[in-house]
Write a protein that holds these residues in place. Structure first.
Motif, short mmCIF file in Angstrom:
data_model
loop_
_atom_site.label_atom_id
_atom_site.label_comp_id
_atom_site.label_asym_id
_atom_site.label_seq_id
_atom_site.Cartn_x
_atom_site.Cartn_y
_atom_site.Cartn_z
N GLN A 50 16.22 24.25 -2.87
CA GLN A 50 16.40 25.31 -1.88
C GLN A 50 16.32 26.69 -2.53
N MET A 51 16.38 27.73 -1.68
CA MET A 51 16.18 29.11 -2.15
C MET A 51 17.47 29.92 -2.29
N GLY A 52 18.60 29.39 -1.82
CA GLY A 52 19.85 30.15 -1.86
C GLY A 52 20.36 30.35 -3.27
N VAL A 53 21.01 31.46 -3.50
CA VAL A 53 21.64 31.75 -4.79
C VAL A 53 23.15 31.95 -4.57
N PRO A 54 23.95 31.77 -5.58
CA PRO A 54 23.59 31.33 -6.92
C PRO A 54 23.36 29.82 -7.01
N VAL A 55 22.53 29.47 -7.98
CA VAL A 55 22.40 28.08 -8.41
C VAL A 55 22.86 28.08 -9.86
N ILE A 56 23.86 27.27 -10.16
CA ILE A 56 24.45 27.21 -11.49
C ILE A 56 24.18 25.83 -12.07
N VAL A 57 23.66 25.80 -13.29
CA VAL A 57 23.36 24.53 -13.95
C VAL A 57 24.22 24.45 -15.21
N VAL A 58 24.95 23.33 -15.33
CA VAL A 58 25.81 23.10 -16.48
C VAL A 58 25.24 21.94 -17.30
N ASP A 59 24.96 22.22 -18.57
CA ASP A 59 24.44 21.21 -19.51
C ASP A 59 23.17 20.52 -19.01
N ASN A 60 22.32 21.24 -18.32
CA ASN A 60 21.04 20.72 -17.84
C ASN A 60 21.17 19.51 -16.91
N LYS A 61 22.39 19.23 -16.40
CA LYS A 61 22.52 18.06 -15.54
C LYS A 61 23.26 18.32 -14.24
N ASP A 62 24.32 19.11 -14.28
CA ASP A 62 25.10 19.39 -13.07
C ASP A 62 24.55 20.64 -12.40
N VAL A 63 24.06 20.48 -11.17
CA VAL A 63 23.50 21.60 -10.41
C VAL A 63 24.48 21.94 -9.29
N ILE A 65 25.30 24.49 -6.21
CA ILE A 65 24.72 25.48 -5.30
C ILE A 65 25.88 26.28 -4.72
N GLY A 66 25.83 27.60 -4.93
CA GLY A 66 26.91 28.47 -4.50
C GLY A 66 27.97 28.61 -5.59
N PHE A 67 28.97 29.45 -5.30
CA PHE A 67 30.06 29.69 -6.26
C PHE A 67 31.21 28.76 -5.90
N ASN A 68 31.16 27.54 -6.44
CA ASN A 68 32.17 26.51 -6.20
C ASN A 68 33.16 26.56 -7.36
N LYS A 69 34.15 27.44 -7.22
CA LYS A 69 35.09 27.70 -8.31
C LYS A 69 35.85 26.45 -8.76
N PRO A 70 36.39 25.62 -7.85
CA PRO A 70 37.11 24.41 -8.33
C PRO A 70 36.21 23.46 -9.12
N LEU A 71 34.97 23.29 -8.68
CA LEU A 71 34.05 22.41 -9.40
C LEU A 71 33.68 23.00 -10.75
N LEU A 72 33.43 24.30 -10.80
CA LEU A 72 33.11 24.95 -12.08
C LEU A 72 34.29 24.84 -13.04
N ALA A 73 35.51 25.05 -12.54
CA ALA A 73 36.69 24.94 -13.40
C ALA A 73 36.78 23.54 -13.98
N GLN A 74 36.48 22.54 -13.18
CA GLN A 74 36.54 21.15 -13.63
C GLN A 74 35.45 20.89 -14.68
N LEU A 75 34.22 21.28 -14.39
CA LEU A 75 33.11 21.02 -15.30
C LEU A 75 33.23 21.77 -16.62
N LEU A 76 33.83 22.97 -16.57
CA LEU A 76 33.91 23.83 -17.75
C LEU A 76 35.30 23.80 -18.41
N ASP A 77 36.16 22.91 -17.93
CA ASP A 77 37.52 22.79 -18.49
C ASP A 77 38.29 24.12 -18.47
#
Length: 81
Positions: A50-63, A65-77
């Protein structure tokens, strides 16, 4: 340290919130401005479908879409205060 990439535009509020969140938590990240970089825009569409931003990719595997703070906190410890 995990590799973090963000596909964003300069005027996107949620993109800027995500970048500030990374800075506040000392998370290094690579920013791609898809408003001016057509190759990165195409790459973002291929990764996210899709075309919406932001798209955040963690370690080339977790994509994310959007600013999902709880998920980012979990993925990034990141420990939420």
């Amino acid at each position: 340290m995990k590799k973090v990439e963000i596909y964003s535009t300069p005027v996107c509020t949620y993109c800027n919130m995500a970048k500030e969140y990374f800075k506040a938590n000392n998370i290094p990240f690579e920013n791609y401005d898809v408003a001016s970089d057509i190759a990165r825009r195409q790459e973002m569409i291929e990764k996210s479908g899709q075309m919406g931003v932001p798209v955040i990719v963690v370690d080339n595997k977790d994509v994310i879409i959007g600013f999902n703070k709880p998920l980012l906190a979990q993925l990034l410890d990141i420990k939420e205060a």
